[in-house]
Design a protein around this motif. Structure first.
Motif, PDB file in Angstrom:
ATOM      1  N   VAL A  54       0.854  -1.183   0.000  1.00 58.01           N
ATOM      2  CA  VAL A  54       0.000   0.000   0.000  1.00 58.01           C
ATOM      3  C   VAL A  54       0.893   1.237   0.000  1.00 58.01           C
ATOM      4  CG1 VAL A  54      -1.803   1.266   1.240  1.00 58.01           C
ATOM      5  CG2 VAL A  54      -1.839  -1.230   1.202  1.00 58.01           C
ATOM      6  N   MET A  55       1.148   1.739  -1.206  1.00 55.22           N
ATOM      7  CA  MET A  55       2.025   2.903  -1.347  1.00 55.22           C
ATOM      8  C   MET A  55       1.286   4.213  -1.069  1.00 55.22           C
ATOM      9  SD  MET A  55       4.838   1.730  -1.860  1.00 55.22           S
ATOM     10  CE  MET A  55       6.145   1.142  -2.836  1.00 55.22           C
ATOM     11  N   VAL A  56      -0.008   4.228  -1.343  1.00 58.14           N
ATOM     12  CA  VAL A  56      -0.811   5.434  -1.131  1.00 58.14           C
ATOM     13  C   VAL A  56      -2.020   5.040  -0.272  1.00 58.14           C
ATOM     14  CG1 VAL A  56      -1.994   7.364  -2.248  1.00 58.14           C
ATOM     15  CG2 VAL A  56      -0.092   6.226  -3.421  1.00 58.14           C
ATOM     16  N   PRO A  57      -1.820   5.021   1.052  1.00 56.86           N
ATOM     17  CA  PRO A  57      -2.913   4.588   1.936  1.00 56.86           C
ATOM     18  C   PRO A  57      -4.185   5.416   1.792  1.00 56.86           C
ATOM     19  CG  PRO A  57      -0.850   4.731   3.148  1.00 56.86           C
ATOM     20  CD  PRO A  57      -0.605   5.312   1.794  1.00 56.86           C
ATOM     21  N   SER A  58      -4.047   6.667   1.419  1.00 51.74           N
ATOM     22  CA  SER A  58      -5.237   7.514   1.306  1.00 51.74           C
ATOM     23  C   SER A  58      -6.203   7.009   0.231  1.00 51.74           C
ATOM     24  CB  SER A  58      -4.840   8.966   1.024  1.00 51.74           C
ATOM     25  OG  SER A  58      -4.151   9.058  -0.201  1.00 51.74           O
ATOM     26  N   LEU A  59      -5.733   6.163  -0.692  1.00 52.61           N
ATOM     27  CA  LEU A  59      -6.636   5.578  -1.681  1.00 52.61           C
ATOM     28  C   LEU A  59      -7.645   4.634  -1.026  1.00 52.61           C
ATOM     29  CD1 LEU A  59      -4.238   4.721  -4.658  1.00 52.61           C
ATOM     30  CD2 LEU A  59      -5.895   6.585  -4.514  1.00 52.61           C
ATOM     31  N   LEU A  60      -7.344   4.198   0.173  1.00 53.20           N
ATOM     32  CA  LEU A  60      -8.247   3.302   0.886  1.00 53.20           C
ATOM     33  C   LEU A  60      -9.379   4.045   1.589  1.00 53.20           C
ATOM     34  CD1 LEU A  60      -5.564   0.966   2.511  1.00 53.20           C
ATOM     35  CD2 LEU A  60      -7.042   0.430   0.564  1.00 53.20           C
ATOM     36  N   ARG A  61      -9.266   5.364   1.680  1.00 50.53           N
ATOM     37  CA  ARG A  61     -10.318   6.144   2.340  1.00 50.53           C
ATOM     38  C   ARG A  61     -11.626   5.997   1.561  1.00 50.53           C
ATOM     39  NH1 ARG A  61      -8.413   9.377   6.380  1.00 50.53           N
ATOM     40  NH2 ARG A  61      -6.268  10.068   6.208  1.00 50.53           N
ATOM     41  N   ASP A  62     -12.687   5.880   2.302  1.00 52.69           N
ATOM     42  CA  ASP A  62     -14.035   5.786   1.740  1.00 52.69           C
ATOM     43  C   ASP A  62     -14.262   4.547   0.886  1.00 52.69           C
ATOM     44  OD1 ASP A  62     -14.682   8.215   2.974  1.00 52.69           O
ATOM     45  OD2 ASP A  62     -13.878   9.350   1.275  1.00 52.69           O
ATOM     46  N   VAL A  63     -13.340   3.581   0.917  1.00 52.28           N
ATOM     47  CA  VAL A  63     -13.580   2.315   0.238  1.00 52.28           C
ATOM     48  C   VAL A  63     -14.312   1.428   1.249  1.00 52.28           C
ATOM     49  CG1 VAL A  63     -12.540   0.270  -0.814  1.00 52.28           C
ATOM     50  CG2 VAL A  63     -11.513   2.523  -1.187  1.00 52.28           C
ATOM     51  N   PRO A  64     -15.571   1.094   0.960  1.00 56.64           N
ATOM     52  CA  PRO A  64     -16.366   0.343   1.943  1.00 56.64           C
ATOM     53  C   PRO A  64     -15.866  -1.080   2.122  1.00 56.64           C
ATOM     54  CG  PRO A  64     -17.547   0.544  -0.121  1.00 56.64           C
ATOM     55  CD  PRO A  64     -16.292   1.354  -0.269  1.00 56.64           C
TER      56      PRO A  64
ATOM     57  N   LYS B  25      -4.744  -7.558  -0.971  1.00 56.63           N
ATOM     58  CA  LYS B  25      -5.344  -8.014  -2.233  1.00 56.63           C
ATOM     59  C   LYS B  25      -6.344  -6.977  -2.752  1.00 56.63           C
ATOM     60  CE  LYS B  25      -8.342 -11.716  -3.863  1.00 56.63           C
ATOM     61  NZ  LYS B  25      -9.104 -12.876  -3.394  1.00 56.63           N
ATOM     62  N   ARG B  26      -7.142  -6.459  -1.857  1.00 60.18           N
ATOM     63  CA  ARG B  26      -8.158  -5.470  -2.246  1.00 60.18           C
ATOM     64  C   ARG B  26      -7.520  -4.182  -2.747  1.00 60.18           C
ATOM     65  NH1 ARG B  26     -13.222  -4.010   0.045  1.00 60.18           N
ATOM     66  NH2 ARG B  26     -14.118  -2.518  -1.396  1.00 60.18           N
ATOM     67  N   TYR B  27      -6.440  -3.751  -2.120  1.00 62.01           N
ATOM     68  CA  TYR B  27      -5.722  -2.550  -2.564  1.00 62.01           C
ATOM     69  C   TYR B  27      -5.197  -2.753  -3.984  1.00 62.01           C
ATOM     70  CZ  TYR B  27      -2.173   1.094  -2.888  1.00 62.01           C
ATOM     71  OH  TYR B  27      -1.409   2.160  -3.307  1.00 62.01           O
ATOM     72  N   LYS B  28      -4.634  -3.934  -4.239  1.00 60.91           N
ATOM     73  CA  LYS B  28      -4.129  -4.233  -5.581  1.00 60.91           C
ATOM     74  C   LYS B  28      -5.259  -4.163  -6.611  1.00 60.91           C
ATOM     75  CE  LYS B  28      -0.239  -7.210  -4.350  1.00 60.91           C
ATOM     76  NZ  LYS B  28       0.300  -8.586  -4.430  1.00 60.91           N
ATOM     77  N   GLN B  29      -6.434  -4.662  -6.243  1.00 61.22           N
ATOM     78  CA  GLN B  29      -7.577  -4.592  -7.146  1.00 61.22           C
ATOM     79  C   GLN B  29      -7.999  -3.144  -7.395  1.00 61.22           C
ATOM     80  OE1 GLN B  29     -10.410  -7.055  -5.094  1.00 61.22           O
ATOM     81  NE2 GLN B  29      -9.674  -8.943  -6.046  1.00 61.22           N
ATOM     82  N   GLU B  30      -7.988  -2.338  -6.330  1.00 60.40           N
ATOM     83  CA  GLU B  30      -8.405  -0.938  -6.441  1.00 60.40           C
ATOM     84  C   GLU B  30      -7.503  -0.141  -7.373  1.00 60.40           C
ATOM     85  OE1 GLU B  30     -11.100   0.810  -5.174  1.00 60.40           O
ATOM     86  OE2 GLU B  30     -11.872  -1.135  -4.530  1.00 60.40           O
ATOM     87  N   ILE B  31      -6.193  -0.466  -7.352  1.00 59.67           N
ATOM     88  CA  ILE B  31      -5.296   0.313  -8.217  1.00 59.67           C
ATOM     89  C   ILE B  31      -5.028  -0.384  -9.540  1.00 59.67           C
ATOM     90  CG2 ILE B  31      -4.209   1.493  -6.270  1.00 59.67           C
ATOM     91  CD1 ILE B  31      -1.764  -0.329  -6.689  1.00 59.67           C
ATOM     92  N   GLY B  32      -5.643  -1.549  -9.748  1.00 58.48           N
ATOM     93  CA  GLY B  32      -5.575  -2.204 -11.046  1.00 58.48           C
ATOM     94  C   GLY B  32      -4.430  -3.178 -11.235  1.00 58.48           C
ATOM     95  N   ILE B  33      -3.858  -3.687 -10.165  1.00 52.50           N
ATOM     96  CA  ILE B  33      -2.804  -4.701 -10.305  1.00 52.50           C
ATOM     97  C   ILE B  33      -3.214  -5.968  -9.559  1.00 52.50           C
ATOM     98  CG2 ILE B  33      -0.911  -3.089 -10.687  1.00 52.50           C
ATOM     99  CD1 ILE B  33      -0.099  -3.552  -7.725  1.00 52.50           C
ATOM    100  N   GLY B  34      -4.463  -6.332  -9.657  1.00 48.28           N
ATOM    101  CA  GLY B  34      -5.027  -7.431  -8.880  1.00 48.28           C
ATOM    102  C   GLY B  34      -4.330  -8.755  -8.996  1.00 48.28           C
ATOM    103  N   GLY B  35      -3.742  -9.122 -10.129  1.00 45.98           N
ATOM    104  CA  GLY B  35      -3.118 -10.417 -10.292  1.00 45.98           C
ATOM    105  C   GLY B  35      -1.625 -10.427 -10.061  1.00 45.98           C
ATOM    106  N   TRP B  36      -1.029  -9.308  -9.745  1.00 46.06           N
ATOM    107  CA  TRP B  36       0.432  -9.226  -9.612  1.00 46.06           C
ATOM    108  C   TRP B  36       0.896  -9.831  -8.294  1.00 46.06           C
ATOM    109  CZ3 TRP B  36       2.835  -4.122 -11.742  1.00 46.06           C
ATOM    110  CH2 TRP B  36       2.390  -3.920 -13.044  1.00 46.06           C
TER     111      TRP B  36
END
Length: 163
Positions: free
Chosen positions: A33-43, A150-161
């Protein structure tokens, strides 16, 4: 340089290994998680494993649980904060005083050897109960840290990496 010991089947359920797995999962989460603020408001509802974290009273987002997991890791690595520990110590002293005053009147009939045996057995039972609970909680927290990663990777578009 830290040397890792090989885990034998008997050690698989040890407290040390449970803590090590949790700390490893949180470290992996923290590095991913390089940018934790991307997790804000993600239910949390979208993820079954993470939704188990949510209590009835509080609504949470992924960011708050990211912070929670990191905080628990710090508590394991560095110990519980002094203020919280002092408060718990004061509370346990009150309970101990209440229990000891109540038990002195009722335990006059038992011999001291029987008391000691009961106390030793009670301590062993309490320890095993809490150890089992702690290992269970650490296992759940490890799964949640892995799920958040895993969810963070999906949110930023690298879900399978990296899998």
């Amino acid at each position: 340089m830290m040397m890792q010991l090989l885990e034998t089947p008997k050690q698989k359920n040890s407290l040390f290994n449970a803590m090590d797995r949790f700390i490893g999962a949180v470290n992996n989460m923290d590095q991913t998680v390089m940018v934790p603020s991307l997790l804000r408001d993600v239910p949390l509802e979208e993820d079954r494993e993470m939704s188990a974290l949510k209590s009835v009273e509080e609504e949470g987002d992924m960011y708050s649980y990211y912070q929670l997991l990191k905080s628990i890791r710090m508590d394991i690595e560095w110990g519980v904060r002094c203020a919280a520990a002092d408060e718990r110590r004061k509370e346990s002293m009150k309970i101990t005083r209440m229990n000891s005053s109540a038990s002195t009147s009722s335990s006059v009939s038992l011999s001291s050897e029987e008391d000691e045996e009961e106390e030793d057995e009670d301590l062993k039972t309490q320890f095993q109960y809490h150890l089992t609970g702690l290992q269970g909680v650490l296992s759940k927290l490890t799964l949640q840290a892995d799920s958040l990663t895993k969810r963070y990777k999906q949110e930023i578009g690298i879900g399978g990496w990296g899998q």
